[in-house]
Write an enzyme that holds these catalytic residues in place. Structure first.
Site, PDB file in Angstrom:
ATOM      1  CE  LYS A  44     -16.879 104.220 -24.314  1.00 13.03           C
ATOM      2  NZ  LYS A  44     -15.979 104.838 -25.300  1.00 13.03           N
ATOM      3  CE1 TYR A 277     -26.048  75.597 -40.330  1.00  9.57           C
ATOM      4  CE2 TYR A 277     -25.373  77.161 -38.641  1.00  9.57           C
ATOM      5  CZ  TYR A 277     -26.374  76.497 -39.325  1.00  9.57           C
ATOM      6  OH  TYR A 277     -27.694  76.726 -39.009  1.00  9.57           O
TER       7      TYR A 277
END
Length: 389
Positions: A44, A277
C-alpha cells in the site's frame, strides 16, 4: 510516482535508490520466521514510498503468496500491471469500484452490512462470485465489525450470500493495536477475542481459506499469532516496526531505500551569519555551508529542522536551521566538499550514513512516515532488478 528502471547516466538532484535484492532477501527472512503460514507483502501507499509495482514483482519473485493494499485503486493498479495471484484490499468507502475488483479477482474486505450489500450487488451484476474477507474489530477500534450481535449479523448475511452463489468467504481477519509494544496487555486480549470470533464464524459454517491477524511486529515476535497468513508491511522494506522490538539487523532485515541528493553549493560565511528562515541557526564562527537541494516538498520533515542527520564527505552533519520547501543547509565546519558531492540522508547504515530510524528520532515520528512521505519528484532508481540464482 516516478520510476527509473536503471541508474541514469546524468546526475540527479536527488534520488531514492531501491535495492530490490534487499527486498527479496527480506521476504525470504520473513517467510522463515513464519514457516507454516503464507506471507502477504503489503504494498500500500506505493509500497511505503518504495514503488508498488517493482516491489510487488520482487516480493512475488522471492516467494510472497499474497499482495496487500489499502485502497481498491491500488489493487486494481497491480492487476493492470500484470501482477498474478492473490491480491487483497481493505479500505472501502460507499460507491467504490466493487464490480471492477470482483472482475479482477481481488479479495475485498467487508467490515459492515453496507459493504456486504454493495459487493453482493456488484457480484450479481458481474455474474461472478466475489471473494470476500470479513474483518473483525478485536480492539483496534478502526475498521472491522464489532463482536457480538454485529458480528453475528454480518456472518449470517455473508453465509446467505455465499449460499446464493454471490460471494465466497475467503478470509477472516483482524489487526493489532499494540503488537509493536512488547508485553502490552491488549495483545493477549485481542488474540483471545479473535479466536472467539473465528470460532463463532466457523461454528456457523464459514470455511475460510485464510485467517490472519499478524502484522510485521507480530510476525517478528509473536509466533502464536501467525495462523494461516502473516501480513508484512514495514518489515518487508527492512525497517523495524519499533526500536523496542529490535533493530532491522536484529531480525536479519536490510533497509531497502537509500535517499541521497547532490550538494548544490558550498560557500564560506563569517561567524554570526543567519541560516535559513527565521535565523534559528546562527553560525558560531567562520565556517562553510553546504546546500542540499531537497526539502519538505520532497518529504524531508520540517520537524527535523536543526536535528536531521546527513552524511556529507564521510562525516555526519546536522540540518542547520529550518528545512525549507525545496532545500536545507548543513554547517560543514570549514570542510569544502565540491558541489555535486553526495549527501546521504538515510540508508542501510553500511557507510556510516544515518538510517530512516535516525530521521524518525530527529523528527519525533516513526520510520514508516519517513520513507512513505518521500515525494513524487524524487525519482526511484531501482537496482538489482534481476533475481540472481
Amino acid at each position: 510516482m516516478t520510476e527509473t528502471a536503471t541508474a541514469p547516466t546524468a546526475p540527479l538532484r536527488a534520488r531514492a535508490e531501491i535495492d530490490l535484492a534487499a527486498l527479496r532477501a527480506n521476504v525470504r527472512t520473513l517467510r522463515a520466521l513464519a514457516p507454516d503460514a503464507a506471507l502477504m507483502a503489503v504494498v500500500k501507499s506505493e509500497a511505503y514510498g518504495h514503488g508498488a509495482v517493482p516491489c510487488a514483482r520482487a516480493a512475488v519473485e522471492a516467494g510472497a503468496d499474497w499482495l496487500g493494499t489499502a485502497t481498491p485503486e491500488e489493487a486494481l493498479a497491480l492487476r493492470a500491471a500484470g501482477l498474478p495471484g492473490r491480491i487483497m484490499c481493505w479500505l472501502w468507502t460507499p460507491g467504490g469500484p466493487w464490480r471492477q475488483a470482483v472482475e479482477a479477482d481481488i479479495d475485498v474486505s467487508v467490515s459492515g452490512m453496507w459493504a456486504l450489500a454493495e459487493v453482493v450487488a456488484a457480484a450479481r451484476e458481474a455474474g461472478i462470485p466475489a471473494r470476500v474477507q470479513l474483518k473483525a474489530d478485536t480492539g483496534l477500534g478502526r475498521n472491522g465489525c464489532q463482536p457480538g450481535e454485529d458480528w453475528a449479523e454480518l456472518v449470517g448475511a455473508a453465509l446467505r450470500a455465499e449460499a446464493d452463489g454471490l460471494v465466497r468467504i475467503t478470509g477472516l481477519w483482524s489487526h493489532f493495536a499494540c503488537a509493536d509494544e512488547p508485553g502490552h496487555p491488549s495483545i493477549a486480549l485481542q488474540l483471545t477475542r479473535f479466536r472467539e470470533m473465528l470460532a463463532y464464524a466457523e461454528e456457523q459454517g464459514v470455511r475460510p481459506e485464510v485467517r490472519h491477524i499478524a502484522n510485521s511486529a507480530a510476525t517478528l515476535t509473536l509466533p502464536e499469532t501467525h495462523f494461516d497468513l502473516v501480513r508484512t508491511g514495514i518489515a518487508l522494506y527492512g525497517i523495524s516496526p519499533s526500536p523496542e522490538l529490535g533493530s532491522p539487523a536484529d531480525f536479519g532485515l536490510r533497509p531497502v531505500m537509500t535517499l541521497s541528493a547532490s550538494v548544490a553549493l558550498v560557500k564560506h560565511v563569517p561567524g554570526g551569519h543567519g541560516v535559513s528562515y527565521g535565523h534559528h541557526y546562527i553560525t558560531p564562527g567562520a565556517t562553510t555551508l553546504g546546500l542540499v537541494p531537497v526539502g519538505y516538498a520532497d518529504g524531508v520533515p520540517r520537524h527535523a529542522s536543526g536535528t536531521g542527520p546527513v552524511l556529507v564527505g564521510g562525516k555526519w552533519r546536522t540540518v542547520a536551521g529550518r528545512v525549507a520547501m525545496d532545500q536545507f543547509v548543513v554547517d560543514l565546519g570549514g570542510d569544502e566538499p565540491e558541489a555535486g558531492t553526495e549527501a546521504v540522508l538515510f540508508g542501510p547504515g553500511d557507510r556510516g550514513e544515518p538510517t530512516a530510524e535516525d530521521w524518525a528520532q530527529a523528527a519525533g515520528t516513526i520510520a514508516y512516515e519517513i520513507v512513505t512521505r518521500i515525494g513524487t519528484r524524487v525519482p526511484r532508481v531501482y537496482v538489482n532488478e534481476e533475481q540472481s540464482g
